[in-house]
Scaffold this active site. Sequence first.
Site, PDB file in Angstrom:
ATOM      1  CD  GLU A 238      -3.167  -1.305   0.596  1.00 36.12           C
ATOM      2  OE1 GLU A 238      -2.822  -0.548  -0.306  1.00 36.12           O
ATOM      3  OE2 GLU A 238      -3.772  -2.654   0.590  1.00 36.12           O
TER       4      GLU A 238
ATOM      5  CG  HIS B 236      -4.869  -0.409   6.520  1.00 43.29           C
ATOM      6  ND1 HIS B 236      -5.509  -0.198   6.120  1.00 43.29           N
ATOM      7  CD2 HIS B 236      -4.155  -1.298   5.388  1.00 43.29           C
ATOM      8  CE1 HIS B 236      -6.487  -1.083   5.510  1.00 43.29           C
ATOM      9  NE2 HIS B 236      -5.049  -2.149   5.207  1.00 43.29           N
TER      10      HIS B 236
ATOM     11  CD  GLU C 196     -15.333  11.079  25.332  1.00 48.03           C
ATOM     12  OE1 GLU C 196     -14.784  11.681  24.512  1.00 48.03           O
ATOM     13  OE2 GLU C 196     -16.117  11.263  26.725  1.00 48.03           O
TER      14      GLU C 196
HETATM   15  P1  13P Z   1       0.989  -5.654   2.795  1.00 46.14           P
HETATM   16  O1  13P Z   1       1.784  -6.999   4.316  1.00 46.14           O
HETATM   17  O2  13P Z   1       1.913  -5.204   1.690  1.00 46.14           O
HETATM   18  O3  13P Z   1       1.195  -4.125   3.840  1.00 46.14           O
HETATM   19  O4  13P Z   1      -0.155  -5.797   2.797  1.00 46.14           O
HETATM   20  C1  13P Z   1      -1.205  -6.123   3.721  1.00 46.14           C
HETATM   21  C2  13P Z   1      -2.712  -5.166   3.563  1.00 46.14           C
HETATM   22  O5  13P Z   1      -3.465  -4.829   4.557  1.00 46.14           O
HETATM   23  C3  13P Z   1      -2.755  -4.712   2.411  1.00 46.14           C
HETATM   24  O6  13P Z   1      -4.064  -3.857   2.535  1.00 46.14           O
HETATM   25 ZN    ZN Z   2      -4.885  -4.326   4.488  1.00 43.48          ZN
END
Ligand code: 13P
Ligand code: ZN
Length: 300
Positions: free
Chosen positions: A141, A165, A195
């Site tokens: 990503e 993420h 909250e």
């Molecule tokens: P990566 O291991 O390449 O970071 O991918 C994990 C992931 O959550 C992709 O959305």
């Molecule tokens: Zn992911």
Amino acid sequence: MGFLEDMQGTLDRGMTAARGAVSTVAGEQLGFVRGFGRMCQDGWELGYHERNGGNASYRLCDSDLASVQSFFYDTPSSWVPLGVTVPEMAGEYLLVTGSGKFLRNVQSNPVESAGIIEISAQGDAWRIVWGLKGGGRPTSEVGAHVAAHGVRKGVTGGKARVLYHAHPNALIALTSLVPADARTLTRLLWSSVTESVIAFPGGVGMLAWMVPGSSDLAQATARVMRDFEACVWQLHGVFASGEDFDGAFGLVNAIDKAADVYLRARAAQGGAANLPYSISDADLRATALAYDLPLNEDFL
Ligand code: 13P
Ligand code: ZN
């Protein structure tokens, strides 16, 4: 040998001469590397990171760069195209998790699980300058991280430095019950936990399902993050921004908690969507007034 393996071989060969145990150990002790590891660890402990699920990045400030630059490889990897062009990120350095790396290992072994990449002068390629030891490469990503950093850097006057993420259970489950619509999702989250509106008064953005790691997802996420600090990816997870590790992590945690509370309440009454009691628009406005929040009125 496939294209990626071939490219990886090139990366490894390019950096071999420069790898030194002394430099990598010292780099791991730096504050921003430790903060990054703690965020990944916290996410692992909350179940956000099955296997290699999730990824993270931190945009180094000048003093971070000054503190780490002496540990960089003498010979960085070759430049690799990002798949997106982000002129705002030209010359920036990002600490990023590696593709396929388990976030549960970042804190204990940052030099293999993560690395620092430099972004090219055109904002369209990366190269590894530290870490990702043993043949690693940045998260799949990386395009979304660089594109979203470019946007968040602009809209926050340079304050936003972290992107996180995660794959939180309750939030992912909730996206299988509601349309991929930011207003609908935000209203559910705001009305379930008091909250929520304090944690994300601007609401959360949302994208319909897209191929993970794709340039389309990277570009769409960056567009959403012009208006929102967080973008929920349908049936996948969430991509969140913050000025620091606590900010980005806390935002994900608050969004997932609200999703969890909503799902529990819904399940407890047999699954029907309309709950007998929830926080009203008047309550949201009153909270925004009391706490001087930049409430997103479009979502009321
Ligand atoms: P990566 O291991 O390449 O970071 O991918 C994990 C992931 O959550 C992709 O959305
Ligand atoms: Zn992911």
